[in-house]
Design an enzyme around this catalytic site. Structure first.
Site, PDB file in Angstrom:
ATOM      1  CG  LEU A   1      -1.748   1.248   1.516  1.00 26.92           C
ATOM      2  CD1 LEU A   1      -2.865   1.371   0.483  1.00 26.92           C
ATOM      3  CD2 LEU A   1      -2.377   1.198   2.923  1.00 26.92           C
TER       4      LEU A   1
ATOM      5  CB  SER B   1       0.557   5.916  18.179  1.00 22.57           C
ATOM      6  OG  SER B   1       1.093   4.679  18.587  1.00 22.57           O
ATOM      7  CD  GLU B   2       1.704   9.959  16.211  1.00 21.19           C
ATOM      8  OE1 GLU B   2       1.861   8.961  15.477  1.00 21.19           O
ATOM      9  OE2 GLU B   2       2.496  10.249  17.141  1.00 21.19           O
TER      10      GLU B   2
ATOM     11  CB  ILE C   1      14.884  -3.854  34.679  1.00 21.05           C
ATOM     12  CG1 ILE C   1      13.660  -3.083  35.199  1.00 21.05           C
ATOM     13  CG2 ILE C   1      15.128  -5.116  35.502  1.00 21.05           C
ATOM     14  CD1 ILE C   1      12.313  -3.755  34.946  1.00 21.05           C
TER      15      ILE C   1
ATOM     16  N   GLY D   1       2.346   7.548   3.161  1.00 22.44           N
ATOM     17  CA  GLY D   1       2.239   6.504   4.186  1.00 22.44           C
ATOM     18  C   GLY D   1       0.863   6.590   4.811  1.00 22.44           C
ATOM     19  CB  SER D   2      -0.456   8.748   7.550  1.00 17.44           C
ATOM     20  OG  SER D   2       0.598   8.417   8.420  1.00 17.44           O
TER      21      SER D   2
ATOM     22  CD  GLU E   1      -0.811  -4.315   9.654  1.00 18.22           C
ATOM     23  OE1 GLU E   1      -2.012  -4.310   9.923  1.00 18.22           O
ATOM     24  OE2 GLU E   1      -0.140  -5.336   9.494  1.00 18.22           O
TER      25      GLU E   1
END
Ligand SMILES: Cc1cc2nc3c(=O)[nH]c(=O)nc-3n(C[C@H](O)[C@H](O)[C@H](O)COP(=O)(O)OP(=O)(O)OC[C@H]3O[C@@H](n4cnc5c(N)ncnc54)[C@H](O)[C@@H]3O)c2cc1C
Length: 379
Positions: A125, A366-367, A337, A131-132, A363
Site C-alpha cells: 500500500l 499511533s497518531e 532494569i 504513508g498515512s 499498519e
C-alpha cells in the site's frame, strides 16, 4: 466475551512456545545482526500450521479463529518480534486480503500455497511520499485490452524481495478518490515487477522490508480482487484485521520484555540483595504487568468481535494503539532494569526495545489510530 483460555489456544500456545524455543531463539541474534530474513524458517512455520490458522480447511488451513491466531503471534513475538511481524504481514495482509475479497478461483489458486508456507506473501500500500495519506498514491494501473499495466513504486513492503505473491494497491482512478484504487495480485517473476532497495532498519531486522518496482508490468484482469475501484475500501477493512495482529505483536514483545526483566531482577544482586527487592524495580515490573494485562484484554476483545464478524474498526484501533505503546514502554523499562547490560547485545532487553518501536508505526501510526478512534467516537 469468554475470558478463559480455550483448549485449542492452550495447544497452540504450547506448540508455538516449543517451536520458537527450538527454531527461533538459537538463531535470532544472528539473523538480526546480519538482517537475514529466514525463508526456510517460514517454510517450517507453514509445515507447523502457523500460516493457515485463520484459513478455512477447504483452502488448506486449520479453520480456527482470532483467539488462536493472536495466541500464536504473541508466542512468536515473545521470542522474536521480527518473525512475529513477518507472520502478521503474511497472514493478515496478503493472505487475509485474498481470502476476504478474492473470488473462488483466486482463493483456490493462491490461498493453499500461502496457508502451507510454500509461498510467502506481501502486501503493498505504502509509497515513498504516501504513508498515512495513502489516497495520494502515485503507483498506477491503466487498462490495455483485457490486461492492466502497472507503473510505479511501493516502499516499506514486508517480503518485498522474498515474497512469491503480492497484493498491490494501485491507482485506477482520480487522485484522492477513495473509489480510484484497485487491489491486484502480482506474482514474483512477472515481467516488469522487481524488488528494489532493502531497508537497513533499527529493529525488526530479520523481517525483510524492501521497495518494489513496477515498470510496464502487465497483469491479466483475473488478478483483480473484487471490483475495480474497491481497493481502498478493501484495504481499510484488511487493516482493521491486521491491526489486531500488530496488537498481538506488541503484546508478545511486551511479555517477552517482562519475562526477561523478572528473571534478571531476581538474579542480579546489588547492595547484597536481588534488585527485585528494591521497590523501584518491583514497581516497574508491576506497571509492566498491569499494562500487559490491559493490552491483552483489548486485543482479545477485538479478536472476539472479529470472530463474530462484527465491526471491529474502533476496537482494533484501541488494541493496536494501546498494545503498541505498552510494548515500547516495556522495552524501555526492560533496558533500564538490565542497567548497563541492557545496553548490550549479549542480553535480550535491547532487542525488545528496538523491535517494539515498529508497533507504533506499521499498519497506521499511533497518531493515525487516535484519528480512527476519535472519528468513531465522534460519529
Ligand atoms: C518495518 C516496516 C514494515 C512495513 N511493512 C509494510 C507493508 O508490508 N506494506 C505496506 O504497505 N506498508 C508497510 N509499512 C509502511 C507503514 O505502514 C508506514 O510506514 C506507516 O503507515 C507510516 O507511514 P509513513 O512512514 O509514510 O509516515 P508518515 O505518514 O509520513 O507520518 C510521519 C509522522 O506524521 C504523523 N502523521 C501523519 N499524518 C498525520 C495526521 N493526519 N495527524 C497526525 N499525525 C499525522 C505520523 O503519525 C508520523 O508520526 C512498513 C513500515 C515499516 C517501518
Amino acid at each position: 466475551m469468554e475470558f478463559s483460555i480455550t483448549e485449542s489456544q492452550k495447544l497452540i500456545q504450547q506448540t508455538v512456545r516449543d517451536f520458537a524455543a527450538k527454531h527461533i531463539r538459537p538463531k535470532m541474534m544472528e539473523w538480526d545482526e546480519a538482517q537475514i530474513f529466514p525463508v526456510e524458517l517460514f517454510k517450517k512455520m507453514g509445515e507447523t500450521g502457523l500460516m493457515g490458522i485463520l484459513i478455512p480447511v477447504e483452502y488448506g488451513g486449520a479453520g480456527l479463529g482470532y483467539f488462536e491466531y493472536v495466541t500464536a503471534i504473541v508466542e512468536v513475538s515473545r521470542v522474536c518480534g521480527s518473525i512475529g511481524l513477518s507472520m502478521a504481514a503474511h497472514n493478515s495482509l496478503c493472505t487475509g486480503h485474498i481470502l476476504q475479497f478474492g473470488n473462488e478461483m483466486q482463493k483456490k489458486k493462491w490461498i493453499p500455497k500461502l496457508a502451507s508456507g510454500e509461498w510467502i506473501g506481501a502486501w503493498g500500500l505504502t509509497e515513498a511520499n504516501t504513508g498515512s495519506d495513502s489516497l495520494r498514491m502515485r503507483c498506477v494501473a491503466k487498462k490495455d485490452g483485457k490486461d492492466w499495466i502497472i507503473n510505479g513504486t511501493k516502499n516499506w513492503i514486508t517480503h518485498g524481495i522474498s515474497g512469491d505473491v503480492c497484493v498491490v494497491l494501485v491507482r485506477t482512478g482520480e487522485l484522492l478518490d477513495s473509489r480510484g484504487i484497485t487491489a491486484i495480485v502480482v506474482e514474483k517473476g512477472t515481467p516488469g515487477f522487481k524488488a528494489g532497495k532493502k531497508e537497513n532498519k533499527l529493529g525488526m531486522r530479520a523481517s525483510e522490508t524492501a521497495e518494489i518496482i513496477f515498470e510496464d508490468c502487465r497483469i491479466p484482469e483475473e488478478n483483480i480482487l473484487g471490483e475495480v475501484g474497491e481497493g481502498f475500501i478493501q484495504a481499510m477493512k484488511v487493516l482493521d484485521g491486521g491491526r489486531i495482529s500488530i496488537a498481538a505483536l506488541g503484546l508478545g514483545i511486551a511479555k517477552g520484555a517482562l519475562d526477561a526483566s523478572i528473571k534478571y531482577s531476581k538474579e542480579r544482586h546489588q547492595f547484597g540483595q536481588p534488585i527485585s527487592n528494591f521497590q523501584g524495580i518491583a514497581f516497574k515490573l508491576a506497571d509492566m504487568s498491569t499494562e500487559i494485562e490491559a493490552a491483552e484484554l483489548l486485543t482479545m476483545q477485538a479478536a472476539d468481535l472479529k470472530n463474530r464478524g462484527e465491526p471491529v474498526t474502533k476496537q482494533s484501533a484501541f488494541a493496536k494503539y494501546y498494545a503498541s505503546e505498552v510494548a515500547v514502554r516495556a522495552g524501555t523499562e526492560a533496558v533500564q532494569i538490565f542497567g548497563g547490560y541492557g545496553y548490550t547485545k549479549d542480553f535480550p532487553a535491547e532487542k525488545y526495545y528496538r523491535d517494539s518501536k515498529l508497533c507504533t508505526i506499521g499498519e497506521g501510526t499511533s497518531e493515525i489510530q487516535k484519528l480512527v478512534i476519535a472519528r468513531e467516537i465522534l460519529k
